[in-house]
Each structure stands twice: as C-alpha cells, then as structure tokens.
Design a protein around this motif. Structure first.
Motif, short mmCIF file in Angstrom:
data_model
loop_
_atom_site.label_atom_id
_atom_site.label_comp_id
_atom_site.label_asym_id
_atom_site.label_seq_id
_atom_site.Cartn_x
_atom_site.Cartn_y
_atom_site.Cartn_z
N ALA A 148 0.85 -1.19 0.00
CA ALA A 148 0.00 0.00 0.00
C ALA A 148 0.88 1.24 0.00
CB ALA A 148 -0.91 0.00 1.22
N VAL A 149 0.59 2.18 -0.89
CA VAL A 149 1.40 3.39 -1.04
C VAL A 149 0.52 4.61 -0.83
CG1 VAL A 149 2.67 4.81 -2.72
CG2 VAL A 149 3.11 2.35 -2.57
N ALA A 150 1.06 5.61 -0.13
CA ALA A 150 0.33 6.86 0.07
C ALA A 150 1.26 8.05 -0.10
CB ALA A 150 -0.30 6.88 1.46
N PHE A 151 0.86 9.01 -0.93
CA PHE A 151 1.52 10.31 -1.03
C PHE A 151 0.60 11.30 -0.34
CE2 PHE A 151 3.61 7.96 -4.30
CZ PHE A 151 4.84 8.56 -4.50
N ASP A 152 1.09 11.94 0.71
CA ASP A 152 0.26 12.82 1.54
C ASP A 152 0.75 14.26 1.41
OD1 ASP A 152 -1.39 13.92 3.41
OD2 ASP A 152 -0.47 12.96 5.15
N SER A 153 0.04 15.06 0.59
CA SER A 153 0.34 16.49 0.41
C SER A 153 1.82 16.72 0.13
CB SER A 153 -0.10 17.29 1.65
OG SER A 153 -1.48 17.16 1.87
N VAL A 154 2.35 16.01 -0.85
CA VAL A 154 3.79 16.05 -1.15
C VAL A 154 4.10 17.22 -2.08
CG1 VAL A 154 5.66 14.86 -2.34
CG2 VAL A 154 4.18 13.60 -0.76
N SER A 155 5.08 18.01 -1.67
CA SER A 155 5.63 19.07 -2.53
C SER A 155 7.13 18.83 -2.66
CB SER A 155 5.36 20.46 -1.94
OG SER A 155 3.98 20.72 -1.89
N PHE A 156 7.66 19.13 -3.85
CA PHE A 156 9.07 18.82 -4.09
C PHE A 156 9.63 19.72 -5.18
CE2 PHE A 156 12.25 16.46 -6.59
CZ PHE A 156 13.24 16.33 -5.63
N ARG A 157 10.89 20.17 -4.99
CA ARG A 157 11.64 20.89 -6.01
C ARG A 157 12.97 20.17 -6.21
NH1 ARG A 157 9.64 26.59 -5.15
NH2 ARG A 157 8.57 26.50 -3.15
N TYR A 158 13.39 20.04 -7.45
CA TYR A 158 14.71 19.47 -7.72
C TYR A 158 15.79 20.49 -7.32
CZ TYR A 158 12.84 15.43 -10.16
OH TYR A 158 12.19 14.26 -10.46
N PRO A 159 16.90 20.02 -6.76
CA PRO A 159 17.96 20.94 -6.35
C PRO A 159 18.48 21.81 -7.49
CG PRO A 159 18.36 18.74 -5.46
CD PRO A 159 17.20 18.62 -6.39
N THR A 160 18.43 21.30 -8.72
CA THR A 160 18.92 22.09 -9.86
C THR A 160 17.89 23.10 -10.35
OG1 THR A 160 18.16 20.31 -11.31
CG2 THR A 160 20.48 20.28 -10.65
N PRO B 256 15.47 25.14 -8.14
CA PRO B 256 14.84 25.50 -6.86
C PRO B 256 13.65 26.43 -6.99
CG PRO B 256 16.93 26.67 -7.16
CD PRO B 256 16.84 25.67 -8.27
N ASP B 257 13.47 27.07 -8.14
CA ASP B 257 12.36 28.00 -8.31
C ASP B 257 11.09 27.34 -8.85
OD1 ASP B 257 14.04 30.03 -7.46
OD2 ASP B 257 14.71 30.49 -9.51
N ALA B 258 11.18 26.08 -9.25
CA ALA B 258 10.03 25.42 -9.89
C ALA B 258 9.62 24.20 -9.07
CB ALA B 258 10.39 25.00 -11.31
N LEU B 259 8.34 24.15 -8.69
CA LEU B 259 7.82 22.98 -7.98
C LEU B 259 7.55 21.86 -8.98
CD1 LEU B 259 5.34 24.63 -5.45
CD2 LEU B 259 7.15 23.02 -4.84
N ALA B 260 8.20 20.71 -8.76
CA ALA B 260 7.92 19.55 -9.60
C ALA B 260 6.59 18.91 -9.20
CB ALA B 260 9.05 18.53 -9.49
N LEU B 261 6.29 18.91 -7.90
CA LEU B 261 5.01 18.46 -7.38
C LEU B 261 4.56 19.48 -6.33
CD1 LEU B 261 5.60 14.62 -6.81
CD2 LEU B 261 4.28 15.67 -8.65
#
Length: 265
Positions: free
Chosen positions: A52-64, A66-71
């Motif tokens: 069972a997998v759960a993503f709970d309100s996940v936000s993420f930016r790649y280090p390269t 930093p100004d753009a949210l990937a999720l």
C-alpha cells in the motif's frame, strides 16, 4: 623484437594512464557522501509486505531547479493489488513520483508512506527490496541469462530463477538459446529482441517477490504485437500473484487495458 616490444610497452603505459584517470574519478564518486541518509534506527516493514502506497500532500523541487515545484500538494493512495497509471505531458512530474517513492529524493513537504510507514523511517535496503522496477530500457549486463535475472537477489537458487523466467513467459526463448540460462547476453543484451529484453526485466522484478511493481513506459520501445503480449503477461501476473502496478505510459491502449485508475498530472 626490441623495437616491437618497446612499441607495445608504450601502448600499455598509455592504457594504464587512462585507467588510472578513470579509477581516480570513480574513487571520487565513491567518496562523495550521499544526500539521502539512512535513519539512525530504521523501522521494520510489517510482514508480509502488502504494497500500500500513500503520497500525503507532497511538494518537491529538484535541487537544480529551486524556483520550480515539480510536485505541489500531491496526494495519491494505492491499495494493495491495485494498478494506477500516471499520465501527463513531459515535465508534469510523473518520474518525480517514482523518484520519491524509491527515495532517490526526499519531499520538501508532506510524506510518502509504504504500508503506513514514512519511507524516511525505513532502511533503504528494506524499502527497495519491497518494490520492484521495470524501466523503459532494461539494463542488461554482459553476463549469463541466469545472472541477469538474479541481479536483484544474488542468493536466489537456480529453481527460483527458472520459476521467475517461466512466470515472465521467458522460459521458451531462454531454453532455445545456445546454452540456455548459461548463455552470455552480450553488451546490453544485444542478442535479444526488445520484447525478450523486457521479459528478462520482468523476471528480474518477479524474483524479488514484490507486491508492487513500478513500471516506466514498459511497452513504448516495442512494436504493437509485442506490446499486446507484454500487457497480457502483466495482467495475468496481477491476477495470479495479486500484484499492484504503478506505471507511466503515454499509450492510451496500454492505460485502458491495465489500469484500475488513471491519475492525470
């Protein structure tokens, strides 16, 4: 004789110097501290693993970038044995979902959970042994068929390797090879067709006995007839072994044929 030997020595010295430079770079990479740290006291996964997998309100930016949210505030729940397809344009964050689940990166906000446990609290070995991956382009080594299948579980017996190959519908073409399971596949599996390479990759995943398999465009490099065979194989495995799949695909025929739910990013 002296002249030819001198020439050979000069060539050998050049090879050694090139190898020394490459080894130095490898040593630097090996000494680089990993950005993803093991927890001091890893929590064990409940046994048996359910997947069972759960993503709970996940936000993420790649280090390269930093100004753009990937999720941004991403939520997803996958029940054991469920198949979920992720679709969307390039750059929408599909591969990022995989990277966070396998903990190649940690989320900036929110949490990713496997069987109710935050993946940051799990040992990396336990996490990645609980999941299996089938990439778009399977990485096969210049080694025997058996070694390529047992890559994820070096301690697997010959009987387990054979059973995984049979489950992946690879046994017939493997036994037709000159030396069967002992046949060397050559660099990147050059002696096999695209569909055969994909079946070896599926057998490699199955030998882990996972409950969830992560697939990245599993049929994109195959022709239509082989695509249909791989889709039928994956659906049959799901029914027999109660497997769950999380997969990326741009092919709507594959999405319709395999998925219980579709998430559009």
């Amino acid at each position: 004789l002296v002249a030819s030997s001198g020439g050979a020595i000069s060539e050998t010295i050049g090879d050694l110097q090139r190898a020394s430079g490459a080894a130095e770079r490898l040593a630097e990479l090996r000494a680089e501290p990993p950005s993803i740290a093991e927890p001091a006291t890893p929590r064990p996964l409940p046994q048996p693993v359910k997947g069972a997998v759960a993503f709970d309100s996940v936000s993420f930016r790649y280090p390269t970038r930093p100004d753009a949210l990937a999720l941004d505030g991403f939520n997803l729940d996958i029940a054991p044995g469920e198949t979920v397809a992720i679709v969307g344009p390039s750059g929408a964050g599909k591969t990022t979902v995989f990277n966070l689940l396998l903990r190649f990166y940690d989320p900036e906000k929110g949490a990713v959970r496997l069987d109710g446990i935050d993946v940051r609290d799990l040992g990396l070995h336990d996490l990645r042994r609980a999941l299996a991956t089938v990439p778009q382009e399977p990485v096969l080594f210049s080694s025997s068929v058996a070694d390529n299948i047992r890559y994820g579980r070096p301690d697997a017996s010959d009987a387990e390797v054979r059973a995984a190959a049979e489950a992946a519908s690879a046994l017939a073409f493997i036994e037709a090879l000159p030396q069967g399971f002992a046949t060397d596949l050559g660099a990147r599996g050059v002696r096999l067709s695209g569909g055969q390479r994909q079946r070896i990759a599926i057998a490699r995943a199955l030998i882990l006995k996972p409950k969830l398999i992560v697939l990245d465009e599993p049929t994109s490099a195959l022709d239509v007839s082989v695509q249909a065979q791989i889709v039928d194989l994956l659906r049959g495995l799901q029914r027999r072994h109660r497997l769950g799949y999380l997969f990326i695909s741009h092919d709507l025929r594959v999405v319709r044929a395999m998925s219980h739910r579709v998430m559009v990013l």
